[in-house]
Design a protein around this motif. Structure first.
Motif, PDB file in Angstrom:
ATOM      1  N   PHE A 188      -1.314   3.574   4.252  1.00 59.14           N
ATOM      2  CA  PHE A 188      -0.596   4.740   4.765  1.00 59.14           C
ATOM      3  C   PHE A 188      -1.289   5.275   6.009  1.00 59.14           C
ATOM      4  CE2 PHE A 188      -3.681   6.233   1.637  1.00 59.14           C
ATOM      5  CZ  PHE A 188      -4.341   7.249   2.317  1.00 59.14           C
ATOM      6  N   TRP A 244       4.685  10.133   9.204  1.00 58.09           N
ATOM      7  CA  TRP A 244       3.932   9.275   8.299  1.00 58.09           C
ATOM      8  C   TRP A 244       4.557   7.886   8.269  1.00 58.09           C
ATOM      9  CZ3 TRP A 244       7.054   7.230   4.602  1.00 58.09           C
ATOM     10  CH2 TRP A 244       8.211   7.946   4.263  1.00 58.09           C
ATOM     11  N   HIS A 277       6.557   8.396   0.075  1.00 61.03           N
ATOM     12  CA  HIS A 277       7.654   7.432  -0.027  1.00 61.03           C
ATOM     13  C   HIS A 277       8.654   7.835  -1.101  1.00 61.03           C
ATOM     14  CE1 HIS A 277       4.664   6.313  -2.973  1.00 61.03           C
ATOM     15  NE2 HIS A 277       5.485   5.487  -3.563  1.00 61.03           N
ATOM     16  N   LEU A 283       4.176   4.048   5.780  1.00 59.81           N
ATOM     17  CA  LEU A 283       3.566   3.247   4.731  1.00 59.81           C
ATOM     18  C   LEU A 283       3.592   1.790   5.175  1.00 59.81           C
ATOM     19  CD1 LEU A 283       5.298   4.820   1.596  1.00 59.81           C
ATOM     20  CD2 LEU A 283       3.144   5.489   2.671  1.00 59.81           C
ATOM     21  N   GLY A 304      -5.910   2.833   2.416  1.00 57.55           N
ATOM     22  CA  GLY A 304      -5.271   1.733   1.717  1.00 57.55           C
ATOM     23  C   GLY A 304      -6.219   1.112   0.707  1.00 57.55           C
ATOM     24  N   ASP A 332       2.348  10.470  -1.731  1.00 55.07           N
ATOM     25  CA  ASP A 332       3.510   9.912  -2.417  1.00 55.07           C
ATOM     26  C   ASP A 332       4.764  10.205  -1.604  1.00 55.07           C
ATOM     27  OD1 ASP A 332       3.740  12.599  -2.782  1.00 55.07           O
ATOM     28  OD2 ASP A 332       3.923  12.537  -4.967  1.00 55.07           O
ATOM     29  N   GLU A 355       1.914  -2.514   4.495  1.00 58.24           N
ATOM     30  CA  GLU A 355       1.150  -3.530   3.778  1.00 58.24           C
ATOM     31  C   GLU A 355       0.733  -4.579   4.796  1.00 58.24           C
ATOM     32  OE1 GLU A 355       2.086  -4.821  -0.400  1.00 58.24           O
ATOM     33  OE2 GLU A 355       2.660  -6.670   0.634  1.00 58.24           O
ATOM     34  N   TRP A 413      -3.286  10.104  -3.510  1.00 53.47           N
ATOM     35  CA  TRP A 413      -2.775   9.393  -2.341  1.00 53.47           C
ATOM     36  C   TRP A 413      -1.379   9.892  -2.020  1.00 53.47           C
ATOM     37  CZ3 TRP A 413      -4.429   3.813  -1.107  1.00 53.47           C
ATOM     38  CH2 TRP A 413      -5.821   3.728  -1.189  1.00 53.47           C
ATOM     39  N   ASP A 434      -0.658  -0.597  -0.427  1.00 54.96           N
ATOM     40  CA  ASP A 434      -0.518   0.867  -0.480  1.00 54.96           C
ATOM     41  C   ASP A 434      -1.109   1.527   0.761  1.00 54.96           C
ATOM     42  OD1 ASP A 434       0.604   0.593  -3.030  1.00 54.96           O
ATOM     43  OD2 ASP A 434      -1.362   0.654  -3.975  1.00 54.96           O
TER      44      ASP A 434
END
Length: 298
Positions: free
Chosen positions: A286, A268, A164, A270, A245, A162, A272, A160, A284
């Protein structure tokens, strides 16, 4: 009955689909997505909602449950299956007016603390035989065990994003309310053509031990993508290359969900998604769009 490890490596027969504007526009309208790129037929070309591929994948997901090694589960065991993770890669846009075919391949089977975890590779091809989308989907059969000799995964789902953790990341905390109507489960059932009575039949849902009809996980994800596309891409949904997600909580209707954008880069984001008591519905989450550092990995 247990799932058999012989399931790993098996693939369903292709499912053929005729995609037309009636279907793609209905899917967007059912999500109350007012983006004209999805529904204005006076344009030279009509875009398709980024999560529309799930409509083509659903029949193949059902077919995978009839593969040898999976076909021994009872109706009760099948009803306990849940969609756990979703990772969609868009290689080429789906174009209304064209024909497509989709297959589901079981690439891994593992025992988890909740039950058997089945990883599917869902591939959709166009008329020219080109790969259009690939989805890595994990389903959990709660309370179901695994039986048979150890099976080696035939493919590895990509890591996935990363992003972030990169230097691009910025704290972009924003909250977007998303209203979910009482009838959205029924509407999404028809517009997505994803038929599972726990999303549309209250008596069935209650008999299955649920508190009420619950919303499809992919509908929650689609609502999130609609909000993100409007907020971050000015509706340019054709730029989306990857999204996904982890589904963590059910959504009973009606209620207002809240989309939390937690970090954002140039290409991009991210996020929730939380329910009305702030419990995570999607963790998680995205979305990646054109020229991103975490582009589609196939």
């Amino acid at each position: 009955m247990p799932l058999q490890t012989q399931l790993v490596g098996q693939c369903t027969s292709p499912r053929h689909h005729a995609v037309d504007t009636r279907w793609t526009m209905a899917y967007a309208a059912g999500l109350q997505d007012e983006n004209p790129r999805l529904r204005d037929t006076t344009q030279a070309s009509l875009c398709v909602h980024p999560l529309f591929p799930v409509c083509l994948e659903w029949p193949s997901v059902l077919d995978s449950r009839a593969l040898p090694g999976h076909d021994g589960l009872s109706d009760d065991e099948l009803a306990r299956g849940v969609h756990a993770t979703h990772d969609l890669h868009v290689i080429k846009p789906i174009v209304p007016g064209q024909a497509y075919q989709t297959t589901a391949r079981v690439v891994d089977l593992q025992a988890g603390h909740q039950g058997a975890r089945v990883c599917l590779q869902l591939d959709t091809y166009d008329e020219a035989g080109d790969l259009v989308t690939r989805t890595w989907q994990t389903n959990v059969s709660r309370g179901v065990t695994i039986e048979g000799p150890a099976a080696t995964p035939i493919a590895q789902a990509p890591a996935w994003p990363d992003i972030h953790l990169t230097q691009q990341a910025v704290d972009a905390r924003r909250e977007i309310p998303i209203a979910v109507s009482a009838g959205l489960g029924n509407i999404y059932t028809e517009t997505a053509r994803i038929y599972n009575p726990i999303h549309s039949d209250r008596a069935f849902a209650l008999a299955a031990g649920l508190p009420d009809i619950i919303l499809h996980g992919t509908a929650s994800l689609a609502l999130s993508v609609t909000a993100l596309s409007r907020e971050l891409l000015d509706g340019a949904v054709d730029q989306v290359t990857r999204l996904g997600g982890r589904f963590t909580s059910m959504v009973v209707m009606p209620q207002t969900l809240t989309l939390h954008i937690t970090a954002q880069g140039s290409d991009w984001a991210l996020f929730e998604l939380r329910n009305d008591v702030q419990a995570p519905v999607i963790k998680d989450g995205f979305m990646v769009w054109s020229q991103a550092s975490a582009t589609a990995i196939i």
